[in-house]
Enzyme design. Structure first.
Site: not given
Ligand SMILES: Cc1ncc(COP(=O)(O)O)c(C=O)c1O
Length: 331
Positions: A50, A173, A198
């Site tokens: 962890r 993000d 992704k």
């Molecule tokens: C721009 C964006 N940020 C965060 C996330 C969340 O990621 P996760 O599905 O890996 O938890 C997504 C998921 O589609 C996303 O498109």
């Protein structure tokens, strides 16, 4: 660090640290929860997975390097990353948040972070003067660019300037462009988030998330939090993302090429009312994205004339899957 980004994606794994594991070209998976100590008060630096795991650390080094951060933390999903990041704030803190965000992030803010005493103002960060939302309790600005799903392009340097002037953190993000095309820390952001599920993973087979920072005090807080809350990425999933990153460059280039061709094809279709892709010159963010990124990415939003046509498309797509998520080889 003079190497091209594509070369770095492929070779960082073996060149950022001196690998001695029998010359293995692929970093080993340390599938262990715990580590034996040579004696009382003696540690190899690895006590419990962890806290530390060599495979996860290798991935974290690669991602930190690609984003230009001092540290990256690998977590079990993108949402685990955003949830952990919210823990650096305290009840009463206020954040200014882009109003067109991945829906799961909004759900987190509105139903979990809110319950914990954080407050949020939603703003169109790509076109509004966000200074009007700053209060004495404002601690951070949270954006995506391009935004999910409307593909608005936010000027990172412009928002970073407002953040710096008001001692606010800027969180970006960067899932949609990946570090291959965009590095927000280099444009003035303090924290970068990724859904590693992704483009970084790239094969629709692994959930992962990252928080990357170039600020020591945030790094220290996050390292304490991940040790305490425990959503670190597993060794095997860390290895899968490491493997995905090796082909990030070729995948991003090809996906972008495909996206531009599809966007132009969509424009020709009678039932398509609007195509929103920042790689099209008519997109309002076309010049901003060229200033701050090395590419336009591969995400396209489009409107069709009727709901019936929208449903028919979803029923009839064959090679493109009617499925959640993005950034994988098969989408
Ligand atoms: C721009 C964006 N940020 C965060 C996330 C969340 O990621 P996760 O599905 O890996 O938890 C997504 C998921 O589609 C996303 O498109």
């Amino acid at each position: 660090m003079g190497r091209g980004i594509s070369t770095r994606c492929l070779h960082l794994e073996e060149t950022e640290t001196k690998i001695e594991h029998y010359g293995a070209l692929s970093y080993p998976i340390y599938q262990t929860a715990t580590y034996a100590h040579a004696g009382v008060r003696q540690s190899t630096g690895y006590d419990y997975s962890r806290l530390q795991n060599p495979t996860r650390e290798q991935l974290e080094k690669v991602v930190a390097s690609l984003e230009g951060g001092i540290d990256a933390i690998a977590l079990s999903s993108g949402m685990a990353s955003i949830s952990l990041l919210m823990e650096i704030f305290k009840p009463g803190d206020h954040l200014i948040v882009e109003s067109d965000l991945y829906g799961g992030s909004m759900r987190l803010f509105d139903s979990v972070s809110n319950k914990n005493g954080l407050t949020f103002s939603y703003a169109n960060c790509y076109k509004e003067d966000i200074s009007q939302y700053i209060t004495p309790n404002t601690k951070a600005i949270y954006i995506e660019t391009p935004t999910n799903p409307m593909m608005n392009v936010v000027d990172i340097e412009k928002i970073a300037k407002i953040a710096k002037e008001n001692s606010l953190l800027l969180i970006v993000d960067n899932t949609f462009l990946s570090p291959y095309f965009q590095n927000p820390l280099k444009l003035g952001a303090d924290v970068v988030i990724h859904s590693g599920t992704k483009f970084l993973g790239g094969h629709n087979d692994t959930l992962a998330g990252f928080i990357i920072t170039n600020r020591e005090e945030i790094r220290d807080k996050l390292r304490f939090l991940i040790k305490t809350t425990g959503a670190g990425l597993s060794p095997f999933d860390s290895w899968l993302i490491l493997r995905g990153i090796k082909t990030l460059g070729v995948r991003m280039e090809q996906a972008q090429k495909n996206a531009l061709a599809i966007a132009n094809w969509l424009k020709e279709q009678e039932i398509v009312a609007k195509v929103i892709y920042p790689g099209l010159p008519e997109h309002p963010g076309y010049h901003i994205i060229q200033k701050q990124a090395r590419g336009f990415g591969a995400m396209i939003t489009f409107n069709v004339d009727t709901k019936a046509h929208a449903l028919a498309i979803l029923e009839k797509v064959k090679m493109i899957k009617y499925a959640e998520s993005l950034g994988g080889l098969k989408h």
